[in-house]
Enzyme design. Structure first.
Site, PDB file in Angstrom:
ATOM      1  N   HIS A   4      -3.112  -5.208  -1.589  1.00 45.32           N
ATOM      2  CA  HIS A   4      -3.106  -3.934  -0.853  1.00 45.32           C
ATOM      3  C   HIS A   4      -2.559  -4.074   0.559  1.00 45.32           C
ATOM      4  CE1 HIS A   4      -6.037  -3.069  -4.059  1.00 45.32           C
ATOM      5  NE2 HIS A   4      -5.739  -1.805  -3.881  1.00 45.32           N
ATOM      6  N   GLU A  16       1.864   4.299 -12.359  1.00 39.14           N
ATOM      7  CA  GLU A  16       2.873   4.288 -11.296  1.00 39.14           C
ATOM      8  C   GLU A  16       4.302   4.403 -11.825  1.00 39.14           C
ATOM      9  OE1 GLU A  16       0.182   2.419 -11.171  1.00 39.14           O
ATOM     10  OE2 GLU A  16      -0.766   2.920  -9.264  1.00 39.14           O
TER      11      GLU A  16
END
Lengths: 328, 321
Positions: free
Chosen positions: A130, A61
Site C-alpha cells: 500500500h 481492478e
C-alpha cells in the site's frame, strides 16, 4: 485567496467536470455513498450525482480499468479510482496493453479519454502493498499521460485537464498530500500538461522534485538558505508525460547543478530519466555530478524506522545538496 | 435444422460465411507465399459463430474480438479491401498497418477492435455496454472470446460486473476445444463453459457452434433480453478450427478421428445442404453466390497488393489523440 485541502481540490475538480459534462462518471471500489473513497476524495458525490455516475464496483481492478477503456472508446469519460497505487498491478494489462495502445494499434480510429486516479507514496506505515511509488511504470508506457500534482492548486487544475483530455491519464496522487492546504482560486482554471512549475526560484542549484517530495525539497531549500545562504531552485514537472524537459534544462543551465528528489525506486526510475535528459542536453553546463535522492530499490517496509530510512527526507536532500555544492 | 428465418436473411448469412471462408483460405495462401508478415490465426471452421451472432445485432451495436478475429470483422460488416490491406501491413489497411492480423478494428461499424491478450476484451465489452446505458442508447455488445479465455480472471470479473449491473452484453464463448495445443479437458474440470453462467446468476446456453441458425437463434434471444434491460447472457458455441492455432501449426495434438468427425460438421457444408433441402437456393444459385464472394476476395487481394506500405516515420504517429 481561500485555502482548501488537496483532497477538497480534487473533489471540486470532479464535481465541476461532472456538472460540465454529463458523460463524465466515476467508478471504483467504495467510492460511493457508503464510504466516499478510501481517502474520502469522492465523499458526497454519489449523493449529488447519483449512483449511476458515482459507481461502486466489485473488487476487480482489471475489470474496473477495462470497463473504463470500453466506456472511454464509446463516447463517455470515465474517471476510475484504484484505491492504492500498488493495486494498479492488478490492472496492468488493461492500463498498459489496452488503454495505452488502443489508439495506436487501431491506427488512430479510437480515442480513449479516461483518468485513473490512484494514491502512491509511503509514510503511513501500511507496508509493501500500500505504499510504493510506481509512476515510472506509466512513464515507461507510451500512450499514457502521467500527472503528479504536489499542491491543491495543481491537483485541481491538472485533474480538470486530465478529464477534458482525449488520452488515458494515470493521475498519481500521494496519500500524505490529501490533508495539505493550499491556495485555490474560486474561479475556473485548468493547468496544461507538460508545463513544469517553479516552486521556488534560486540560482545556486536546481532541485527537480515530484509529489510529496516537493514539500520536503522546499523545507530543505529553506533550511539551506538560512544556514548556508544558498539558494535552491525547485522545479516541479507536474506531469511526467508529457515532461517539460525545457524547464529542467533551462534551470540546470542557470544553476549548473542538479539534484532530483523522487519517492520511487532509484533504478530505472523517474529520477533516472530526468538525470539522463540533463546529461543529454546540458552536460556542458554542469559544474558537479548529478545527484539522485530516491528510494533505494527496496519494497516499502512496515516498521516506522525502517520505512523512514528508505524514503527521502530533508536530511538526505540537504546532504545531496551539500555534496553537489562542494564540487565547485 | 428448422428455421423461422426469412429467406433473405438466410442467404445473407450464407454469403457472409462464404466470404469468411474464402477470405481465410486466401490469407492462408498468401501466407504460404510469404506475403503476410508475422503470424495468422484463421477463423476457418468457426464461421457460423461470428455470422450467427452478428446477424442478430444492429449496425450500431458493438463487438469485441480476439486474435482470431478476421471472421468477426467480416461478419460485422467490415470492408474486405481494408481488412486484407491491414493483414498485409499496408497503409490503406484499417489501422494503417499498425495493427495487423491480430488488431483489426472498424469503429464506424461498432467493431471495437481485436485484442491479442486472451480475455482482455471482456471488460472492454462491459465498458461499452455501461457507456450505452449511461448514454441512454439501446445499443448492445457482443463479446467474442475462446474457451481458453474463460480461465482468465477477466472472465469472472467482467461477467460478474455485467450481471450485477444488468448490462446489455452477450458473452460469446467460441469453444473450439483447444487453447493453442491445450485441450479443454486438461485445464478445466467441466465440459460446458455455459455452466459457469450459474455462478453469476445469468442465463448460460450451449449451442452447436457449427449450426449458424442455432447460433443466430440463441443470439437473437440474448440480444432481445439485453436490449430490454434484462442483462447479459453467456452463449457457448461448440466449434472447431479447420486448421491449427496459427501459421502452419499442423495441430498434431488433435486426434485424427476427432478432426474427421468435426470436418463432417463443417458449418458451411451444413448450411448449404439445408439451403438446398429447403429449396431456399438451387445449386446454381449457390455457385453464383460463391463466385461473387470469390470475386470480392480477388478484388480485396488486388487492392491490398497494390496498396503502398506505410512510410516508416508513420511509426511515430497516432500515439496520442
Amino acid at each position: 485567496m481561500r485555502k482548501i485541502t488537496y483532497r477538497d481540490a480534487l473533489r471540486e475538480a470532479l464535481r465541476e467536470e461532472m456538472k460540465r459534462d454529463p458523460t463524465v462518471f466515476l467508478l471504483g471500489e467504495d467510492i460511493g455513498k457508503y464510504w466516499g473513497g478510501a481517502f474520502k476524495v469522492t465523499e458526497g458525490l454519489a449523493e449529488e450525482f447519483g449512483e449511476e455516475r458515482v459507481r461502486d464496483t466489485p473488487i476487480s481492478e482489471n475489470a474496473i480499468i477495462g470497463t473504463a477503456v470500453g466506456a472511454a472508446i464509446t463516447g463517455t469519460c470515465p474517471v476510475a479510482e484504484i484505491m492504492f497505487g500498488d493495486l494498479t498491478a492488478l490492472a496492468m494489462d488493461q492500463i498498459a496493453n489496452q488503454a495505452a495502445k488502443i489508439r495506436y494499434m487501431f491506427g488512430a480510429q479510437a480515442k480513449c479519454p479516461m483518468v485513473i486516479r490512484t494514491p502512491f507514496g509511503a509514510g503511513v506505515n501500511i507496508a509493501s502493498h500500500h505504499s510504493q511509488s510506481l509512476e515510472a511504470w506509466f512513464m515507461h508506457t507510451p500512450g499514457l499521460h502521467v500527472a503528479v500534482p504536489s499542491t491543491p492548486y495543481d491537483a485541481k487544475g491538472l485533474l480538470k485537464t486530465a478529464i477534458r483530455g482525449n488520452n488515458p491519464t494515470v493521475f498519481c496522487e500521494h496519500k500524505l498530500l490529501y490533508p495539505i492546504e493550499g491556495e485555490v482560486p474560486e474561479q475556473e482554471y485548468t493547468i496544461p500538461f507538460g508545463k513544469a512549475d517553479t516552486k521556488r526560484e534560486g540560482e545556486d542549484v536546481t532541485i527537480v522534485a515530484t509529489l510529496y517530495m516537493v514539500h520536503k525539497a522546499l523545507n530543505a531549500a529553506k533550511q539551506l538558505e538560512k544556514e548556508n545562504a544558498i539558494n535552491a531552485e525547485i522545479i516541479d514537472p507536474r506531469t511526467l508525460t508529457p515532461l517539460d524537459t525545457q524547464a529542467i534544462i533551462k534551470s540546470v543551465k542557470k544553476t549548473g547543478r542538479l539534484i532530483i528528489v523522487t519517492e520511487d525506486c532509484k533504478t530505472a526510475g523517474v529520477s533516472a530519466e530526468i538525470a539522463a535528459i540533463a546529461a543529454e542536453h546540458a552536460v556542458d553546463y554542469l559544474d558537479a555530478p548529478i545527484k539522485r535522492v530516491a528510494e533505494p530499490d527496496t519494497p516499502i517496509p512496515f516498521s516506522p524506522p525502517l520505512e523512514q530510512y528508505v524514503i527521502p527526507n530533508e536530511k538526505t536532500i540537504i546532504k545531496a545538496l551539500k555534496e553537489v555544492l562542494q564540487t565547485w | 435444422m428448422t428455421t423461422s428465418l426469412t429467406k433473405e436473411k438466410l442467404i445473407e448469412m450464407f454469403g457472409k460465411m462464404i466470404e469468411i471462408r474464402f477470405f481465410e483460405e486466401k490469407v492462408f495462401e498468401l501466407y504460404a507465399q510469404n506475403l503476410v508478415p508475422g503470424t495468422i490465426h484463421l477463423y476457418l471452421g468457426e464461421e457460423a459463430v461470428a455470422v450467427g451472432v452478428c446477424t442478430a445485432l444492429n449496425k450500431d451495436d458493438y463487438i469485441t474480438s480476439t486474435h482470431r478475429g478476421h471472421g468477426h470483422c467480416i461478419a460485422k460488416g467490415a470492408d474486405l479491401n481494408r481488412t486484407m490491406a491491414e493483414i498485409l501491413g499496408k497503409k490503406t489497411g484499417y489501422c494503417k498497418g499498425k495493427g495487423g492480423s491480430m488488431h483489426i478494428a472498424d469503429f464506424n461499424i461498432g467493431m471495437m477492435g481485436a485484442t491479442a491478450v486472451v480475455g482482455a476484451g471482456l471488460p472492454i465489452a462491459v465498458g461499452a455496454a455501461l457507456s450505452a446505458k449511461l448514454r441512454n442508447t439501446s445499443q448492445i455488445v457482443a463479446c467474442f472470446f475462446g474457451e481458453g479465455a474463460s480461465n482468465q480472471g477477466t472472465f469472472h470479473e467482467s461477467i460478474n460486473m455485467a450481471a450485477t449491473w444488468c448490462l446489455p452484453v452477450i458473452f460469446v464463448c467460441e469453444n473450439n476445444l483447444y487453447a493453442m495445443g491445450t485441450r479443454q479437458s486438461r485445464v478445466m474440470a467441466i465440459e460446458n463453459i455455459s455452466d459457469r453462467a450459474a455462478a453469476y446468476g445469468i442465463p448460460g446456453v450451449t449451442v452447436d457452434g457449427n449450426d449458424v441458425i442455432a447460433v443466430y437463434k440463441a443470439s437473437q434471444k440474448a440480444a432481445g433480453q439485453a436490449r430490454k434491460g434484462e442483462g447479459p447472457t453467456l452463449i457457448e458455441c461448440k466449434t472447431y478450427r479447420l486448421k491449427g492455432h496459427s501459421r502452419v501449426d499442423p495441430a498434431k495434438y488433435r486426434p485424427k478421428q476427432e478432426v474427421e468427425e468435426w470436418l463432417k460438421k463443417d458449418p458451411i457444408k451444413r448450411l448449404k445442404q439445408h439451403l438446398i433441402e429447403t429449396k431456399t437456393l438451387t445449386e446454381q444459385e449457390i455457385q453464383q453466390i460463391e463466385k461473387q464472394a470469390q470475386t470480392k476476395i480477388e478484388e480485396a487481394v488486388k487492392f491490398a497488393m497494390e496498396s503502398p506500405t506505410p512510410n516508416p516515420e508513420e511509426a511515430l504517429e497516432d500515439i496520442y489523440a
